[in-house]
Design an enzyme around this catalytic site. Structure first.
Site, PDB file in Angstrom:
ATOM      1  N   LYS A   1      41.225  48.443  50.034  1.00  0.00           N
ATOM      2  CA  LYS A   1      39.828  48.424  49.589  1.00  0.00           C
ATOM      3  C   LYS A   1      39.266  46.998  49.654  1.00  0.00           C
ATOM      4  CE  LYS A   1      39.923  52.355  46.322  1.00  0.00           C
ATOM      5  NZ  LYS A   1      38.802  53.151  46.860  1.00  0.00           N
TER       6      LYS A   1
ATOM      7  N   HIS B   1      49.919  45.978  41.328  1.00  0.00           N
ATOM      8  CA  HIS B   1      49.174  46.920  40.487  1.00  0.00           C
ATOM      9  C   HIS B   1      49.745  48.330  40.703  1.00  0.00           C
ATOM     10  CE1 HIS B   1      45.866  49.325  38.914  1.00  0.00           C
ATOM     11  NE2 HIS B   1      45.384  48.229  38.359  1.00  0.00           N
TER      12      HIS B   1
ATOM     13  N   SER C   1      37.249  49.427  43.390  1.00  0.00           N
ATOM     14  CA  SER C   1      38.058  49.405  42.170  1.00  0.00           C
ATOM     15  C   SER C   1      38.569  47.999  41.894  1.00  0.00           C
ATOM     16  CB  SER C   1      39.259  50.340  42.304  1.00  0.00           C
ATOM     17  OG  SER C   1      38.864  51.650  42.616  1.00  0.00           O
TER      18      SER C   1
END
Length: 257
Positions: free
Chosen positions: A153, A139, A131
């Site tokens: 991630k 975020h 992502s």
């Protein structure tokens, strides 16, 4: 041309299932095997558990067996935030993660397990679907359940790059449940399109286009050892040409995180 055996992890997810279906549309090119945790969910979704291996990405031994004989691995596993309880009027909902399902456990350690198992099994290619937003500590997705999901991630992506394996890292914008193959796709780097959307367009993309990009990455040499963000223009004839030349798209991407 020899058939490539491809393991798709997270294959019962909304994007993973699309990747599996697209691979299975080319049986002379790919032998697609799904990897999932729940036989019940797969039976409900696919009406059959044939062509699936069941296990847990946190259990490296189950991955080792699943990857035996595979040429490529497509990683689509992700932690899933869950609402703790319906919010009261005027309150924001609170989210958490199921035990054993935090971003650190799933999006980092689970992906490290997959990468290590793939390397041990002699897998030649890894396509990792992630992502956008991994450069942005604040975020909103990182705040959900205080999980820092996008940061974990991105840490796993760095591990893949440093593994020495041939990689393609696809960092998708906001995922849409809309038809694919109807939009122009745009690639970028380091969340630049999040911070400055081209012509102010939404930083989103249909899941089907992400799935198609992942499958095309196995076909196109220009996708090898590349990492990129990807979004789409709106589905509108005035909004550019529908992307069909994936070699050209991948040629715009660059190596490294």
């Amino acid at each position: 041309m020899s058939i490539k055996k491809v393991l798709v992890t997270g294959a019962s997810g909304r994007t993973g299932s699309l990747v599996l279906e697209k691979l299975r549309q080319s049986p002379k090119e790919f032998e697609a095997v799904g990897f999932a945790r729940s036989p019940e969910k797969v039976q409900e979704q696919f009406s059959s558990t044939e062509g699936f291996i069941f296990g847990d990405i946190k259990d490296k031994s189950s991955l080792e067996g699943a990857l035996e004989g595979c040429t490529a691995l497509i990683i689509l596993t992700s932690a899933v935030p869950q609402m703790k309880a319906p919010p009261q009027p005027g309150e924001r909902p609170e989210f958490g993660f199921e035990p054993g399902g935090t971003p650190e456990e799933v999006d980092y350690r689970g992906q490290v397990n997959q990468i290590d198992a793939a390397k041990a099994a002699g897998v030649e290619r890894i396509v990792l679907v992630g992502s956008m937003g991994g450069t942005q500590e604040n975020h909103p997705l990182n705040k959900m359940g205080n999980g820092n999901i996008l940061l974990w991630k991105r840490k796993a992506e760095q591990y893949l790059i440093e593994s020495g394996l041939n990689y393609t890292i696809i960092r998708a914008g906001g995922l849409l449940d809309q038809p694919g193959g109807k939009r122009e796709l745009l690639v970028g780097k380091d969340d630049e399109m999040l911070e400055n959307p081209p012509n102010g367009i939404p930083t989103s993309i249909p899941r089907a286009d992400v799935a198609q990009t992942a499958v095309q990455a196995l076909r196109e040499p220009h996708a090898q050892n590349k990492a990129f963000d990807i979004i789409s223009k709106p589905e509108d004839p005035s909004e550019g040409q529908v992307t069909k030349d994936f070699a050209r798209l991948f040629a715009q991407a660059t190596p490294g995180l």
